[in-house]
Design an enzyme around this catalytic site. Structure first.
Site, PDB file in Angstrom:
ATOM      1  N   LYS A 106       0.829  -1.221   0.000  1.00 55.00           N
ATOM      2  CA  LYS A 106       0.000   0.000   0.000  1.00 55.00           C
ATOM      3  C   LYS A 106       0.863   1.271   0.000  1.00 55.00           C
ATOM      4  O   LYS A 106       0.613   2.196  -0.769  1.00 55.00           O
ATOM      5  CB  LYS A 106      -0.911   0.013   1.223  1.00 55.00           C
ATOM      6  CG  LYS A 106      -1.973  -1.058   1.237  1.00 55.00           C
ATOM      7  CD  LYS A 106      -2.922  -0.880   2.401  1.00 55.00           C
ATOM      8  CE  LYS A 106      -2.297  -1.173   3.751  1.00 55.00           C
ATOM      9  NZ  LYS A 106      -1.921  -2.595   3.927  1.00 55.00           N
ATOM     10  N   THR A 107       1.843   1.314   0.893  1.00 56.68           N
ATOM     11  CA  THR A 107       2.648   2.526   1.008  1.00 56.68           C
ATOM     12  C   THR A 107       3.418   2.802  -0.280  1.00 56.68           C
ATOM     13  O   THR A 107       3.471   3.943  -0.759  1.00 56.68           O
ATOM     14  CB  THR A 107       3.617   2.406   2.204  1.00 56.68           C
ATOM     15  OG1 THR A 107       2.861   2.320   3.411  1.00 56.68           O
ATOM     16  CG2 THR A 107       4.549   3.603   2.272  1.00 56.68           C
ATOM     17  N   GLU A 154      -3.714   5.650   1.457  1.00 55.97           N
ATOM     18  CA  GLU A 154      -3.724   4.238   1.826  1.00 55.97           C
ATOM     19  C   GLU A 154      -5.069   3.901   2.468  1.00 55.97           C
ATOM     20  O   GLU A 154      -5.642   4.717   3.193  1.00 55.97           O
ATOM     21  CB  GLU A 154      -2.611   3.917   2.811  1.00 55.97           C
ATOM     22  CG  GLU A 154      -1.237   3.994   2.226  1.00 55.97           C
ATOM     23  CD  GLU A 154      -0.179   3.439   3.160  1.00 55.97           C
ATOM     24  OE1 GLU A 154      -0.496   2.476   3.904  1.00 55.97           O
ATOM     25  OE2 GLU A 154       0.946   3.963   3.150  1.00 55.97           O
TER      26      GLU A 154
END
Length: 465
Positions: A122-123, A166
């Site tokens: 996600k990051t 996110e």
């Protein structure tokens, strides 16, 4: 475009303001004109200093007196315990308590959100989108779970109409968002304190997909089993466009080639019938897939694919995602946030592909007792990909110890898989241990989601001496 402050967030107080997710929301609110305050156990951290530079008041430690009586709300994450003194004081004063996810959802209101979900990546994917959209002059707002470069670079209030964020599945808080584009990178069993089975994971992701605005788009990995299962479950939903990406011939955005080039990769994709090639500035097939997910999401918002592909080449990485910390005595030290076996394996394979004949030494810190209890054996098996490993005690984060759950679960599994593993209970001793093991040409990987990241500079200093 300058969205106004959400209702009741003109004077917010953040408990745990230095956290990766909390600090980003605090920064955006400060940039929108809010009078931001908060507390953190590490009041002298670089993140706290960056927030102060934005005009925020940051208290070191937690105390009832930190909370100003005229605060309009108190923002918390799922990591804040019920007995926190500032939380108790908020109840006494009748100040509303707002979960981090509700605050983030309020910041997205009126914009075109892209929400990135998945057990891993996600990051990185959020960062890739933030950097590439910024390079195109679109000035997006974004909230990332890690710093791009300098402390405090994990969030930005932009003048554009896109908000990139996110979407955290760990506590189901991603159900709060209403994205125009949602990305699901993968779905695996994790966060065992909140999910008892893969079925619960699937149901949670289905709820997330159900929040996509009518006419919006779901971008989903074609070849990842969990993501593909979610795509099957939501297929045919009215008002939902589904775009798949991957290396499979059936993928809508098809990856035709990934060419490793040292610590970078060259990626070739076919999108909209057109072949594009661009560079990803981090090694590994999984990072190439993250970049293609970002490409597909941008195209779904109407951004020309060739422009976005070129802009993705501007991405140079994010802290803790195979980040080169430095080199000393001919030894490179790299930092990895990997803490789930799939992430560990992916990062080790990526480094192995870039390392050639160099040895890989890992300093691994397990994260959470519950994760170690459920996945400790798989973590140990992942460590067999390294030439040697040092395993630390479990980083507890928000959890209390579980009887019988220690790093020994990982160590035993690693040794059973043929790995060379050393147990080390003292973080202070690690720099000396690695200095005794490392030889010129070796790569040292500090790995885990806890404070193992602090050991990189210590190892470099010890190697230099």
């Amino acid at each position: 475009m300058k969205p106004g402050l959400p209702t009741a967030m003109e004077r917010p107080h953040f408990i745990g303001i230095g956290g990766a997710g909390m600090s980003g929301i605090a920064k955006i609110l400060a940039q929108r004109g809010a009078r931001v305050a908060g507390s953190d156990s590490r009041g002298d951290s670089e993140t706290a200093q960056a927030l102060r530079a934005q005009g925020a008041t940051v208290h070191g430690g937690h105390a009832a007196g930190n909370l100003a009586e005229d605060s309009t709300c108190v923002v918390v994450s799922s990591a804040i315990r019920a007995d926190n003194p500032e939380l108790a004081r908020a109840a006494e004063l009748g100040i509303p308590v707002v979960h981090r996810s509700d605050a983030l959802a309020a910041l997205m209101d009126g914009l075109r959100p892209i929400a990135i979900a998945g057990t891993h990546g996600k990051t990185t994917t959020t960062s890739m989108l933030a950097v590439s959209l910024s390079a195109l002059g679109l000035d997006p707002s974004y909230a990332i779970g890690g710093d791009l470069d300098a402390p405090g670079s994990n969030a930005h209030h932009g003048e554009g109409d896109i908000f990139v964020a996110e979407a955290d599945e760990s506590d189901r808080s991603f159900h709060k968002y209403a994205p125009q584009v949602a990305i699901i990178l993968n779905a695996e069993l994790d966060h065992h304190a909140n999910y008892a089975s893969m079925e619960e994971i699937y149901e949670s992701f289905e709820t997330f997909v159900g929040k996509v605005v009518p006419g919006g788009t779901l971008v989903v990995a074609h070849g990842q089993e969990g993501a593909a299962e979610i795509a099957r479950r939501v297929a045919g939903r009215e008002g939902l466009n589904v775009v798949t990406y991957g290396e499979e011939p059936e993928a809508d955005v098809r990856i035709t080639k990934i060419t490793p080039r040292g610590l970078t990769s060259e990626v070739t994709v076919v999108v909209g019938g057109r072949m594009l090639t661009f560079t990803v500035s981090v090694p590994g097939r999984h990072y190439a897939h993250n970049a293609v997910a970002a490409l597909a999401a941008g195209v779904a918002l109407g951004i020309p694919a060739h422009n976005l592909a070129s802009a993705l080449g501007k991405y140079t990485g994010v802290k803790r995602r195979l980040q080169l910390k430095g080199e000393a005595a001919g030894v490179q030290v790299i930092d990895s946030y990997a803490h789930h076996p799939t992430e560990m394996t992916a990062d080790l394979e990526a480094i192995r592909g870039a390392a050639g004949d160099s040895r890989i030494l890992v300093v691994f810190q397990p994260h959470l007792f519950s994760r170690t209890q459920e996945l400790g054996k798989e973590m140990g098996q992942s460590l067999s990909l390294a030439d040697a490993s040092v395993v630390l005690d479990i980083y507890p984060a928000r959890e209390d110890p579980i009887p019988g759950v220690t790093s020994e679960i990982i160590i035993a599994a690693a040794r059973a898989a043929g790995a060379d593993v050393t147990a080390e209970h003292s973080k202070e001793a690690v720099a000396d241990v690695i200095a005794g093991m490392a030889k010129p040409g070796d790569l040292v990987l500090t790995m885990g989601a806890g404070d193992v990241t602090d050991l990189g500079p210590q190892i470099l200093a010890r190697l230099s001496s």
